[in-house]
Every structure is written in C-alpha cells, then in structure tokens.
Design a protein around this motif. Structure first.
Motif, PDB file in Angstrom:
ATOM      1  N   ARG A  39       2.751  -9.824 -35.768  1.00 36.46           N
ATOM      2  CA  ARG A  39       2.164  -9.651 -34.432  1.00 36.46           C
ATOM      3  C   ARG A  39       0.787  -8.994 -34.523  1.00 36.46           C
ATOM      4  O   ARG A  39      -0.159  -9.386 -33.825  1.00 36.46           O
ATOM      5  N   GLU A  40       0.667  -7.991 -35.406  1.00 35.93           N
ATOM      6  CA  GLU A  40      -0.610  -7.311 -35.594  1.00 35.93           C
ATOM      7  C   GLU A  40      -1.699  -8.293 -36.024  1.00 35.93           C
ATOM      8  O   GLU A  40      -2.809  -8.280 -35.492  1.00 35.93           O
ATOM      9  N   ARG A  96       0.224 -10.899 -47.400  1.00 35.57           N
ATOM     10  CA  ARG A  96       0.983 -12.151 -47.528  1.00 35.57           C
ATOM     11  C   ARG A  96       0.983 -12.979 -46.244  1.00 35.57           C
ATOM     12  O   ARG A  96       0.916 -14.216 -46.299  1.00 35.57           O
ATOM     13  N   VAL A  97       1.031 -12.329 -45.078  1.00 39.09           N
ATOM     14  CA  VAL A  97       1.213 -13.088 -43.832  1.00 39.09           C
ATOM     15  C   VAL A  97      -0.085 -13.350 -43.078  1.00 39.09           C
ATOM     16  O   VAL A  97      -0.113 -14.218 -42.203  1.00 39.09           O
ATOM     17  N   THR A  98      -1.156 -12.613 -43.389  1.00 31.23           N
ATOM     18  CA  THR A  98      -2.381 -12.804 -42.613  1.00 31.23           C
ATOM     19  C   THR A  98      -2.920 -14.223 -42.756  1.00 31.23           C
ATOM     20  O   THR A  98      -2.833 -14.830 -43.830  1.00 31.23           O
ATOM     21  N   LYS A  99      -3.489 -14.734 -41.669  1.00 32.67           N
ATOM     22  CA  LYS A  99      -4.113 -16.062 -41.704  1.00 32.67           C
ATOM     23  C   LYS A  99      -5.597 -15.953 -42.040  1.00 32.67           C
ATOM     24  O   LYS A  99      -6.283 -16.967 -42.178  1.00 32.67           O
ATOM     25  N   TYR A 100      -6.081 -14.714 -42.154  1.00 30.67           N
ATOM     26  CA  TYR A 100      -7.489 -14.490 -42.440  1.00 30.67           C
ATOM     27  C   TYR A 100      -7.715 -14.400 -43.948  1.00 30.67           C
ATOM     28  O   TYR A 100      -6.787 -14.187 -44.721  1.00 30.67           O
ATOM     29  N   ASN A 101      -8.991 -14.540 -44.353  1.00 31.39           N
ATOM     30  CA  ASN A 101      -9.294 -14.515 -45.793  1.00 31.39           C
ATOM     31  C   ASN A 101      -9.577 -13.113 -46.320  1.00 31.39           C
ATOM     32  O   ASN A 101      -9.907 -12.941 -47.489  1.00 31.39           O
ATOM     33  N   ARG A 133       3.776  -2.099 -46.231  1.00 38.59           N
ATOM     34  CA  ARG A 133       3.114  -2.710 -45.082  1.00 38.59           C
ATOM     35  C   ARG A 133       1.905  -3.535 -45.518  1.00 38.59           C
ATOM     36  O   ARG A 133       1.702  -4.653 -45.042  1.00 38.59           O
ATOM     37  N   HIS A 134       1.122  -2.966 -46.444  1.00 39.79           N
ATOM     38  CA  HIS A 134      -0.101  -3.680 -46.826  1.00 39.79           C
ATOM     39  C   HIS A 134       0.208  -4.932 -47.661  1.00 39.79           C
ATOM     40  O   HIS A 134      -0.474  -5.954 -47.497  1.00 39.79           O
ATOM     41  N   MET A 135       1.178  -4.853 -48.552  1.00 41.45           N
ATOM     42  CA  MET A 135       1.552  -6.047 -49.323  1.00 41.45           C
ATOM     43  C   MET A 135       2.061  -7.150 -48.375  1.00 41.45           C
ATOM     44  O   MET A 135       1.772  -8.331 -48.570  1.00 41.45           O
ATOM     45  N   THR A 136       2.803  -6.754 -47.354  1.00 39.16           N
ATOM     46  CA  THR A 136       3.263  -7.726 -46.355  1.00 39.16           C
ATOM     47  C   THR A 136       2.079  -8.289 -45.581  1.00 39.16           C
ATOM     48  O   THR A 136       1.999  -9.503 -45.324  1.00 39.16           O
ATOM     49  N   ARG A 137       1.144  -7.424 -45.221  1.00 45.50           N
ATOM     50  CA  ARG A 137      -0.051  -7.846 -44.469  1.00 45.50           C
ATOM     51  C   ARG A 137      -0.856  -8.883 -45.259  1.00 45.50           C
ATOM     52  O   ARG A 137      -1.309  -9.894 -44.701  1.00 45.50           O
ATOM     53  N   ASN A 187      12.059  -6.397 -39.326  1.00 48.14           N
ATOM     54  CA  ASN A 187      11.335  -5.669 -38.281  1.00 48.14           C
ATOM     55  C   ASN A 187       9.896  -5.370 -38.693  1.00 48.14           C
ATOM     56  O   ASN A 187       8.964  -5.488 -37.889  1.00 48.14           O
ATOM     57  N   MET A 188       9.676  -5.016 -39.972  1.00 53.25           N
ATOM     58  CA  MET A 188       8.321  -4.774 -40.455  1.00 53.25           C
ATOM     59  C   MET A 188       7.533  -6.076 -40.516  1.00 53.25           C
ATOM     60  O   MET A 188       6.355  -6.132 -40.138  1.00 53.25           O
ATOM     61  N   LEU A 189       8.177  -7.138 -40.982  1.00 54.10           N
ATOM     62  CA  LEU A 189       7.523  -8.441 -41.068  1.00 54.10           C
ATOM     63  C   LEU A 189       7.059  -8.900 -39.687  1.00 54.10           C
ATOM     64  O   LEU A 189       5.922  -9.378 -39.526  1.00 54.10           O
TER      65      LEU A 189
END
Length: 383
Positions: free
Chosen positions: A375-376, A109-114, A103-107, A368-370
């Motif tokens: 969304r988060e 990668r996809v977050t728009k924040y720095n 979950r965290h590795m995906t987070r 589904n996790m992505l």
C-alpha cells in the motif's frame, strides 16, 4: 626439518574439518499468515541521501544474499543472559534494525519503481550515520553485524560466520598453541602498489587468501614463551579455517595510517578478483563487490558490482549498483586491468558463496507487513 614442518602446516590449513554451516531448518507448510516472495535479479537502486553510498552498497549486498533475506524474515533477536544495561540497549536497537531490514527488503522486492531510499533505516541509526560525513563501509558492516547478534545468534552465524584457529608452534620442541576465533569477515592485506608494479605480477584474491593462512616464521627478536621448554623460543605461526562460512565476506585492507604523513592513506594496488576461490575442498563463487573510488582514505564514493548470490534465472547478469542507478558494469576493475581514468576505483569488500551450501527457499514474509509495504508503494508519488 623446518621445511617438513612448513609443508605439514600448509596441508593442515588447506583441509577444513567441518562442512559449511547448515542454512536453516526444513520449511514445513506455509503458515496462513505468511506469503512467499521469490528472489529476483537486481532492479532497484537506493537513493543517496547525504553521502549514504556506503550504507546503500552494504544493504544491496545483504539484499543480494538470498539466505540473509530468507533468514531475517523469521529471525528474533534474543537478549543475553545476565544482560547489562548496555546489553539491553543494544538488544533494543538490534530489534529495531531487524524490523527495519525486514521492511526494507520487502520494499525492494515489491516496489514498482526503479529506486527507493533508506531514510527509515537511517533515522533509527546513531547521528553519525545521518551527519553527511562519509563512513567506512567495513566499519558499518561490523557495526550492523554486531547489532544483529553477531555470531552468537543464528542470523549472522548461519549466513556469514566461520571458525578459524590461529596456530603458534615452538621451533625447538614443536609444541603448538591454538587460539580459536569465530569470524564474520576475513581481512586480507593488500601489498603496496609500488611493490606490485616493481614485481610486475598482479595479486589475486586466492593468493592473498593463501598468504593469510600460510606458515610464517616469526622474527628471532620476537620470542614467545614456550610452556614445554619453559623458556622463550622462536615460533612459527599460521592460520587454519576449520569451519568455513556459507558466505565469505572478504575485506581487502587498503587503508593504513602513514606515520610520516600522520594521516590515513589508501593503497590503490590493482587486485584480480577471482570469480572462484578455494578453501580446502570448498569452492566459493563471487557474487558481489563493493568498490571504493577516490584518491585517498578521507574522501571518495562507494558503488557495487554484483548479482544475486545463487545460481538460476533470478541471479541476473552482473550490474553496477551506483546509488539509485543500475547500469552495465566495467568488469576490468575486477580483473585488475582498469585504465588510467579508473585507477582510483578499487575493489574493497568481496562477497562469495560456497557452492556446497544448499539452495535457499523463497523468502516467507508476514502478510500484514507485505500488505502494508505494498500500500505504501502504491501510494508513492514521485516528485
């Protein structure tokens, strides 16, 4: 005769018998429930939540290791045969860690924040990791690797594990005793700062690695029983890496217990961190360094200097990863030439990747996790 034996031992330890471990199986077609995520240069920091810099730097090192990210996404931790109660508890905790890291590795990668944080991970770890007390990053690395199945299961075995042999040779009859060992990190002794200043030569990681493997004649007052001679004899010892890892994790042993002070002390010895090191015919490229800054072993702070493990446009330039901040690095720290203001900033854990290891494909993430993580992050509100 002794010189000839030493030369033979040095030649043997310079020639690993096997190729680096193969990284995964053929991908095959992309499953309909998965999506591919390409690797990218470092751009996301990790917020420090109550002295968690040690964990932040370690997670960044794993995230920068392409094959760890790729492999954990389809990794399933298996329970040992004839498992004890403790084995079952470790297995349950390990399953949580695997899921949290996915979950965290995906987070990241996809977050728009720095930046993001590791609160979700810390909440699942033992209380010591949330106590606000600084932890040693090398102990954290070994703890996490163990809970991920260590070298007994494919994740750590394929990414970080290698095999070595500790060799002992009788200096009378020549009989050799071998003790095989699988390792996921290699500890190298750092000489005392006073000795280095006196000699005027800064040690390199290659020199420290060679010293770890080289032949050494044991003290005459420490005889070892020889099965062939049926008597205690003087022995020599050396080490051979017989199966080098795909990724080499090196811990520079800077902390030791001082009997006079009755406390842990830190050796601030400058070390030149080589950009490449050689193990027999295999060449390893440096990609990540965890730095400890602080006057002693019981205080201080961790930050990292690194980029992606594998060559290409996604590797990026060298970056300092200091909790939530990413900024240009001071590379003099890695060259053993830090100024007076930076004398307490010392390379501590080094990550190298074998040039001969195959290129890692894009990570395959469950859709589904992505979608959940996306969304988060889209709903995230910055304070």
């Amino acid at each position: 005769q002794q010189m000839q034996q030493m030369q033979q031992m040095q030649q043997m330890q310079q020639a690993p018998a096997q190729q680096p471990r193969r990284l995964g199986a053929d991908d095959g077609p992309l499953p309909p429930d998965a999506a591919e995520l390409q690797f990218e240069a470092p751009r996301v920091g990790l917020r420090n939540t109550n002295n968690t810099c040690y964990m932040n730097t370690f997670i960044q090192s794993l995230y920068m290791t392409n094959h760890f990210v790729y492999r954990i996404m389809d990794f399933k931790l298996h329970l040992k045969k004839n498992a004890s109660k403790i084995d079952k508890e470790d297995h349950e905790f390990g399953i949580k860690v695997v899921d949290l890291f996915k979950r965290h590795m995906t987070r990241m990668r996809v977050t728009k924040y720095n930046n993001t944080d590791i609160t979700e991970i810390l909440n699942a770890f033992p209380p010591d990791y949330r106590s606000g007390v600084q932890q040693d990053v090398t102990e954290t690395i070994r703890f996490v690797f163990d809970k991920l199945g260590s070298f007994e299961q494919p994740l750590i075995r394929e990414v970080f594990a290698g095999e070595l042999k500790e060799q002992l040779q009788c200096q009378v009859c020549g009989t050799v005793k071998s003790r095989p060992e699988t390792f996921s990190d290699l500890v190298l002794s750092v000489p005392k700062e006073k000795e280095v200043r006196k000699q005027g030569t800064i040690p390199t990681t290659q020199a420290l690695l060679d010293q770890r493997l080289m032949f050494e004649l044991m003290d005459a007052d420490e005889p070892v029983f020889c099965d062939t001679c049926q008597a205690k004899q003087r022995f020599g010892k050396w080490c051979e890496i017989v199966s080098p890892p795909a990724h080499l994790c090196v811990c520079l042993n800077r902390f030791s217990f001082d009997i006079q002070a009755m406390d842990m002390v830190k050796e601030k010895t400058p070390v030149k961190v080589d950009g490449t090191v050689q193990i027999g015919p295999f060449t390893y490229d440096l990609y990540f360094v965890i730095v400890h800054t602080g006057k002693d072993a019981t205080s201080g702070h961790y930050y990292a200097i690194g980029h992606r493990a594998e060559q290409g446009s996604s590797q990026g330039e060298w970056v300092t990863m200091d909790d939530s901040q990413l900024k240009p690095p001071d590379m003099s720290i890695l060259h053993g030439q830090a100024g007076e203001k930076m004398k307490d900033d010392n390379p501590y854990v080094l990550f190298y990747r074998c040039q001969q290891a195959p290129t890692t494909p894009a990570a395959r993430v469950k859709k589904n996790m992505l979608e959940e993580i996306t969304r988060e992050q889209d709903a995230r509100v910055e304070s």
